[in-house]
Design an enzyme around this catalytic site. Structure first.
Site, PDB file in Angstrom:
ATOM      1  N   ARG A 103       0.874  -1.180   0.000  1.00 36.95           N
ATOM      2  CA  ARG A 103       0.000   0.000   0.000  1.00 36.95           C
ATOM      3  C   ARG A 103       0.904   1.221   0.000  1.00 36.95           C
ATOM      4  O   ARG A 103       1.686   1.415   0.946  1.00 36.95           O
ATOM      5  CB  ARG A 103      -0.924   0.004   1.229  1.00 36.95           C
ATOM      6  CG  ARG A 103      -1.640   1.340   1.418  1.00 36.95           C
ATOM      7  CD  ARG A 103      -2.740   1.289   2.474  1.00 36.95           C
ATOM      8  NE  ARG A 103      -3.915   0.563   2.008  1.00 36.95           N
ATOM      9  CZ  ARG A 103      -5.139   0.690   2.541  1.00 36.95           C
ATOM     10  NH1 ARG A 103      -5.347   1.517   3.546  1.00 36.95           N
ATOM     11  NH2 ARG A 103      -6.146  -0.011   2.058  1.00 36.95           N
ATOM     12  N   HIS A 130      -7.658   0.644  -6.204  1.00 40.28           N
ATOM     13  CA  HIS A 130      -7.810  -0.185  -5.005  1.00 40.28           C
ATOM     14  C   HIS A 130      -8.477  -1.492  -5.452  1.00 40.28           C
ATOM     15  O   HIS A 130      -9.635  -1.752  -5.153  1.00 40.28           O
ATOM     16  CB  HIS A 130      -8.667   0.559  -3.983  1.00 40.28           C
ATOM     17  CG  HIS A 130      -8.603  -0.006  -2.589  1.00 40.28           C
ATOM     18  ND1 HIS A 130      -7.804  -1.077  -2.245  1.00 40.28           N
ATOM     19  CD2 HIS A 130      -9.259   0.357  -1.452  1.00 40.28           C
ATOM     20  CE1 HIS A 130      -7.968  -1.341  -0.965  1.00 40.28           C
ATOM     21  NE2 HIS A 130      -8.835  -0.491  -0.455  1.00 40.28           N
ATOM     22  N   GLN A 133     -10.372  -4.105  -3.086  1.00 44.21           N
ATOM     23  CA  GLN A 133     -11.669  -3.616  -2.628  1.00 44.21           C
ATOM     24  C   GLN A 133     -12.773  -4.010  -3.613  1.00 44.21           C
ATOM     25  O   GLN A 133     -13.853  -4.447  -3.215  1.00 44.21           O
ATOM     26  CB  GLN A 133     -11.608  -2.078  -2.492  1.00 44.21           C
ATOM     27  CG  GLN A 133     -12.900  -1.446  -2.012  1.00 44.21           C
ATOM     28  CD  GLN A 133     -13.180  -1.742  -0.553  1.00 44.21           C
ATOM     29  OE1 GLN A 133     -12.340  -1.505   0.291  1.00 44.21           O
ATOM     30  NE2 GLN A 133     -14.363  -2.262  -0.258  1.00 44.21           N
ATOM     31  N   CYS A 260     -16.742   1.610   1.070  1.00 45.03           N
ATOM     32  CA  CYS A 260     -15.513   0.823   1.264  1.00 45.03           C
ATOM     33  C   CYS A 260     -14.979   0.983   2.683  1.00 45.03           C
ATOM     34  O   CYS A 260     -14.196   0.146   3.130  1.00 45.03           O
ATOM     35  CB  CYS A 260     -14.469   1.211   0.233  1.00 45.03           C
ATOM     36  SG  CYS A 260     -14.042   2.953   0.232  1.00 45.03           S
ATOM     37  N   ARG A 288     -13.598  -8.503   2.350  1.00 43.88           N
ATOM     38  CA  ARG A 288     -12.193  -8.250   2.011  1.00 43.88           C
ATOM     39  C   ARG A 288     -11.357  -9.499   2.310  1.00 43.88           C
ATOM     40  O   ARG A 288     -10.463  -9.857   1.548  1.00 43.88           O
ATOM     41  CB  ARG A 288     -11.658  -7.051   2.808  1.00 43.88           C
ATOM     42  CG  ARG A 288     -12.360  -5.716   2.541  1.00 43.88           C
ATOM     43  CD  ARG A 288     -12.108  -5.242   1.138  1.00 43.88           C
ATOM     44  NE  ARG A 288     -10.696  -5.171   0.846  1.00 43.88           N
ATOM     45  CZ  ARG A 288      -9.878  -4.153   1.228  1.00 43.88           C
ATOM     46  NH1 ARG A 288     -10.390  -3.112   1.862  1.00 43.88           N
ATOM     47  NH2 ARG A 288      -8.599  -4.163   0.934  1.00 43.88           N
TER      48      ARG A 288
HETATM   49  N1   CP Z   1     -11.398  -0.025   2.659  1.00 42.37           N
HETATM   50  C1   CP Z   1     -10.109  -0.101   3.068  1.00 42.37           C
HETATM   51  O1   CP Z   1      -9.179  -0.355   2.299  1.00 42.37           O
HETATM   52  O2   CP Z   1      -9.954   0.103   4.393  1.00 42.37           O
HETATM   53  P1   CP Z   1      -8.545   0.300   5.150  1.00 42.37           P
HETATM   54  O3   CP Z   1      -7.964   1.609   4.658  1.00 42.37           O
HETATM   55  O4   CP Z   1      -8.891   0.313   6.594  1.00 42.37           O
HETATM   56  O5   CP Z   1      -7.632  -0.830   4.790  1.00 42.37           O
HETATM   57  N1  NVA Z   2     -10.121   6.630  -1.452  1.00 42.68           N
HETATM   58  C1  NVA Z   2      -9.753   6.237  -0.109  1.00 42.68           C
HETATM   59  C2  NVA Z   2      -9.968   4.777   0.074  1.00 42.68           C
HETATM   60  C3  NVA Z   2      -9.748   4.304   1.487  1.00 42.68           C
HETATM   61  C4  NVA Z   2      -9.914   2.823   1.622  1.00 42.68           C
HETATM   62  C5  NVA Z   2      -8.321   6.628   0.180  1.00 42.68           C
HETATM   63  O1  NVA Z   2      -7.463   6.482  -0.715  1.00 42.68           O
HETATM   64  O2  NVA Z   2      -8.038   7.083   1.286  1.00 42.68           O
END
Ligand code: CP
Ligand code: NVA
Length: 302
Positions: A103, A130, A133, A260, A288
């Site tokens: 990430r 993402h 997701q 999400c 997830r």
């Molecule tokens: N939706 C999602 O990716 O959540 P986190 O940022 O908590 O991993």
């Molecule tokens: N668009 C959001 C998604 C979080 C899971 C971000 O990048 O923070």
């Protein structure tokens, strides 16, 4: 699959088989069957430079349930955080670990990591996409409304964020109707949409009009990670782009609401709608785990 870096680079067959596999893994886990352990003897590195609740925990649990060990590597602790190049980090880790879950803020970096490490690499969120997701979301849609064929999915909010982009590519590959509704300046650019070239994807600015007949009302935060300095400007721009009772009133009578997470009540979603649709939203979060086990399995077994 060798890597799972984006929905853009996936195809219909891969996405459908991941959702099917995730459903099977969920059923097996629900019946107490955790005998499938293809990651036995493997160590997977999880390199995160941004916060995470769902992604981190679901990967750590999922890797463990599949027999492997997860090693969490915060970028604050790695030499990467002090300027060691991604390709050197990749060449070192590729000789020691069996797969990587990353990430960060750079799709280009995870692609470089995959290339130089030669180990299976998974995008756990970048500035561009993402993808994990979306596999969990599609499983949720399959469970709740029987699938996405001939369905209208409306993404309300920041149409130019990572989650929205993954949705756009999912619509391109799977053919459902996707309407992105956001304020001007927060929609995918014309160039991006032209590159996707999907007639079933449209972008509009009126949330009420967009939500008419929707089967899924989907939202994400107004201020994605890394955009905090834009928070005030965004909160002003997104005022009115909230999934709430007003939008649900014009949606399909069996419409589901998805998020999400994390959610900010009173901003992108009303507190009332979040609580009324909590069963869907928190099943989506649980999914997830199942979706990522399917991804891990497909990278391990080919
Ligand atoms: N939706 C999602 O990716 O959540 P986190 O940022 O908590 O991993
Ligand atoms: N668009 C959001 C998604 C979080 C899971 C971000 O990048 O923070």
């Amino acid at each position: 699959m060798k890597n799972f870096l984006s929905i853009e680079c996936s195809n219909r067959g891969e996405i459908e088989s991941l959702v099917e596999s995730a459903a099977g893994l969920k059923a097996a886990r629900d019946s107490g069957d955790l005998t499938l352990r293809p990651l036995e003897g493997q160590c997977w590195g999880m390199m995160f430079s941004k916060s995470s609740t769902r992604t981190r925990v679901s990967f750590e649990v999922g890797i463990g349930e599949l027999g492997g060990t997860a090693m969490f590597l915060s970028s604050r602790d790695l030499q990467l955080g002090r300027g060691e190049p991604i390709r050197d980090t990749a060449r070192v880790l590729g000789r020691m670990i069996h797969g990587a879950v990353i990430r960060n803020d750079s799709q280009a970096d995870i692609e470089e990591f995959a290339e130089f490490s030669s180990i299976p690499t998974i995008n756990a969120l970048t500035e561009m996409e993402h993808p994990c997701q979306i596999v969990a979301d599609l499983l949720t849609i399959h469970e709740r409304i029987g699938g996405w064929a001939k369905k209208k999915i409306v993404f309300v909010g920041d149409g130019d964020c990572n989650v929205a982009r993954s949705w756009i590519w999912a619509a391109k590959h799977l053919g459902f109707e996707l309407v992105i509704v956001g304020p001007r300046g927060f929609c995918p650019t014309d160039d991006y949409l032209a590159a996707v070239d999907a007639p079933n994807v449209s972008c509009v600015n009126d949330p009420l009009e967009a939500s008419v007949g929707a089967h899924v009302l989907y939202t994400d935060v107004w201020v994605s990670m890394g955009m905090e300095e834009e928070a005030a400007r965004r909160e002003e721009a997104f005022n009115g782009y909230q999934v709430n009772a007003e939008l649900l009133a014009v949606a399909d009578s069996n419409a589901i609401v998805m998020h999400c997470l994390p959610a900010y009540r009173g901003k992108e979603i009303s507190g009332e709608v979040l609580e009324d649709h909590a069963e869907t939203i928190f099943s989506e979060a649980e999914n997830r785990l199942h979706a990522q086990k399917a991804i891990l399995l497909s990278l391990t077994t080919g």
